[in-house]
Design a protein around this motif. Sequence first.
Motif, PDB file in Angstrom:
ATOM      1  N   ARG A  89       0.837  -1.217   0.000  1.00 37.81           N
ATOM      2  CA  ARG A  89       0.000   0.000   0.000  1.00 37.81           C
ATOM      3  C   ARG A  89       0.865   1.257   0.000  1.00 37.81           C
ATOM      4  NH1 ARG A  89      -3.970   0.675   5.006  1.00 37.81           N
ATOM      5  NH2 ARG A  89      -1.944   0.973   6.038  1.00 37.81           N
ATOM      6  N   ASN A 104       0.648   4.236  -2.715  1.00 43.63           N
ATOM      7  CA  ASN A 104       0.451   5.634  -2.309  1.00 43.63           C
ATOM      8  C   ASN A 104       1.537   6.537  -2.872  1.00 43.63           C
ATOM      9  OD1 ASN A 104      -1.915   5.252  -0.837  1.00 43.63           O
ATOM     10  ND2 ASN A 104      -0.838   4.762   1.037  1.00 43.63           N
ATOM     11  N   LYS A 105       2.785   6.057  -2.883  1.00 50.89           N
ATOM     12  CA  LYS A 105       3.879   6.854  -3.448  1.00 50.89           C
ATOM     13  C   LYS A 105       3.683   7.052  -4.947  1.00 50.89           C
ATOM     14  CE  LYS A 105       7.574   5.804  -0.136  1.00 50.89           C
ATOM     15  NZ  LYS A 105       7.761   7.193   0.295  1.00 50.89           N
ATOM     16  N   ILE A 116       0.860   7.189  -6.508  1.00 46.25           N
ATOM     17  CA  ILE A 116      -0.215   8.174  -6.673  1.00 46.25           C
ATOM     18  C   ILE A 116       0.312   9.577  -6.391  1.00 46.25           C
ATOM     19  CG2 ILE A 116      -2.404   9.007  -5.710  1.00 46.25           C
ATOM     20  CD1 ILE A 116      -3.187   6.077  -5.287  1.00 46.25           C
ATOM     21  N   ASN A 117       1.088   9.718  -5.305  1.00 43.46           N
ATOM     22  CA  ASN A 117       1.631  11.033  -4.952  1.00 43.46           C
ATOM     23  C   ASN A 117       2.558  11.581  -6.027  1.00 43.46           C
ATOM     24  OD1 ASN A 117       0.275  11.015  -2.508  1.00 43.46           O
ATOM     25  ND2 ASN A 117       1.994  10.153  -1.367  1.00 43.46           N
ATOM     26  N   LYS A 159       2.188  11.078  -9.150  1.00 45.21           N
ATOM     27  CA  LYS A 159       1.378  11.208 -10.372  1.00 45.21           C
ATOM     28  C   LYS A 159       1.703  10.125 -11.401  1.00 45.21           C
ATOM     29  CE  LYS A 159      -0.059  15.066  -8.535  1.00 45.21           C
ATOM     30  NZ  LYS A 159      -1.358  15.122  -7.844  1.00 45.21           N
ATOM     31  N   ASN A 165      -3.335   7.043 -11.291  1.00 48.34           N
ATOM     32  CA  ASN A 165      -4.469   7.826 -10.800  1.00 48.34           C
ATOM     33  C   ASN A 165      -5.071   7.186  -9.556  1.00 48.34           C
ATOM     34  OD1 ASN A 165      -4.292   9.632 -13.007  1.00 48.34           O
ATOM     35  ND2 ASN A 165      -5.428   8.180 -14.287  1.00 48.34           N
ATOM     36  N   THR A 166      -5.788   7.995  -8.800  1.00 47.38           N
ATOM     37  CA  THR A 166      -6.407   7.498  -7.569  1.00 47.38           C
ATOM     38  C   THR A 166      -7.463   6.428  -7.849  1.00 47.38           C
ATOM     39  OG1 THR A 166      -7.963   9.351  -7.654  1.00 47.38           O
ATOM     40  CG2 THR A 166      -6.006   9.627  -6.289  1.00 47.38           C
ATOM     41  N   ASP A 167      -8.013   6.420  -9.061  1.00 45.63           N
ATOM     42  CA  ASP A 167      -9.032   5.406  -9.358  1.00 45.63           C
ATOM     43  C   ASP A 167      -8.425   4.008  -9.492  1.00 45.63           C
ATOM     44  OD1 ASP A 167      -7.711   5.726 -11.742  1.00 45.63           O
ATOM     45  OD2 ASP A 167      -9.474   6.285 -12.912  1.00 45.63           O
ATOM     46  N   TYR A 172      -6.515   2.832  -7.104  1.00 40.61           N
ATOM     47  CA  TYR A 172      -6.175   2.487  -5.716  1.00 40.61           C
ATOM     48  C   TYR A 172      -7.008   1.288  -5.264  1.00 40.61           C
ATOM     49  CZ  TYR A 172      -5.007   3.297  -0.789  1.00 40.61           C
ATOM     50  OH  TYR A 172      -4.543   3.172   0.502  1.00 40.61           O
ATOM     51  N   LYS A 196      -9.249   0.724  -1.356  1.00 41.13           N
ATOM     52  CA  LYS A 196     -10.545   1.279  -0.955  1.00 41.13           C
ATOM     53  C   LYS A 196     -11.492   0.155  -0.560  1.00 41.13           C
ATOM     54  CE  LYS A 196     -10.358   5.399  -3.929  1.00 41.13           C
ATOM     55  NZ  LYS A 196     -10.944   6.053  -5.119  1.00 41.13           N
TER      56      LYS A 196
END
Length: 403
Positions: A179, A183-184, A186-187, A189, A192-194, A196, A199
Amino acid sequence: MASIKITLRDKPNTKGEYPIIMRIVKDRKSKTITLGISCKMEHWDITNNKFKKSYPNWNQRNRILLKLEQKALKIIDDFTIQNMDFTLSHFEDKFRGNNSNTNNLIIFFKEIIDEMYRAGRLGNAKALKDTMTSLIKFNGSSYILFKEITTTFLEKYEVYLRETGNKNGGIAFKMRELRSIINKAINRKIINTDMYPFKEYKISKLKSKPVKKALSIDEFRKIRDVDLKEYPHLIEAYNYFMFSIYTRGMNFQDMMLLKWTNIQNGRIQYTRSKTKGKFNLEIIPKVQEILNYYKAQNRPANFVFPILLDEDLSPQQMANRKHKVLQRYNQKLKVIAELAGVEKPLSSYVARHSFATLLKQSGTSIEIISEMMGHADVHVTMSYLKEFDNEVLDVENRKLMDL
């Protein structure tokens, strides 16, 4: 083995032309890749799967098809040379040029691990490397795209970890490391967050019932008063353990790095390695006794404890030394517990938990304990103490017998 075939799609497009496709078959599964070229049925040689001479620029178009076929075969050959059990999705990504570092989870893993090593964060690097190795074994290859890390992937990975002997704690640890990488990404770029997956996949479901790590007041007294006159080889471990308890649960890493320059005017001032929190502790008599013991050794290094014997060690040498001494320390603590008549498994980590629990059992508020331990959130402190809540409640409940 995989096979490649260039042919026409069965149905024409809106222009009445048939798209030319590449069909790859592997393990009895097939995937169709559109090549971006189409033609009328009368311009296609069905027998030889190429353009007829009646098609404009037929020779040039056939050369393009030949190059695409050669490209596909080379990709398969490369996978074979690497002994990679690739999937059809892997092939498509490679064929379309989507195999850059930004799409490959394992390559990004290696990038972050390298950053950790260069920053001297060897423990973090090792944790990430262990997780990466586990993922590669599960997947069967080092080719894992970010888009493949779905809820289903995580569920199957969890099953694999259980099959290979991992318990909830070990599974949760690897999932948290994975995880952190997501997260890195996503941070930075990269994805994308979608994309992830955590959730829906909740690591919290893996939470195990806490095992009591702290000493009770009675157990602490037994350890404190144990007679080691006939066991001088255990004095070092005993001093480390008691020093940790008496210094608000100072952990082994910070004890290892503690220098005589951190001790001034009857106080110990240091920065905790893990949280970078500042500590300023009064030196109580029991701590002073231990400090006097090591001061009398008059070692050349500025470190208080004989864990690091040289101040010019590299981060890797420090990590190796820490691992060696900590392992020996924990082994000796088991012997000390046996000599003291304490059945609870003793380790360096027990000292920090014991500090918090002993104060709580002595009536100190959780808020003050939290401040003393340098926790930014009182809930972190509560997690240290939670395992003893039932015992406290049971004691209170017995008061009904006196009514």
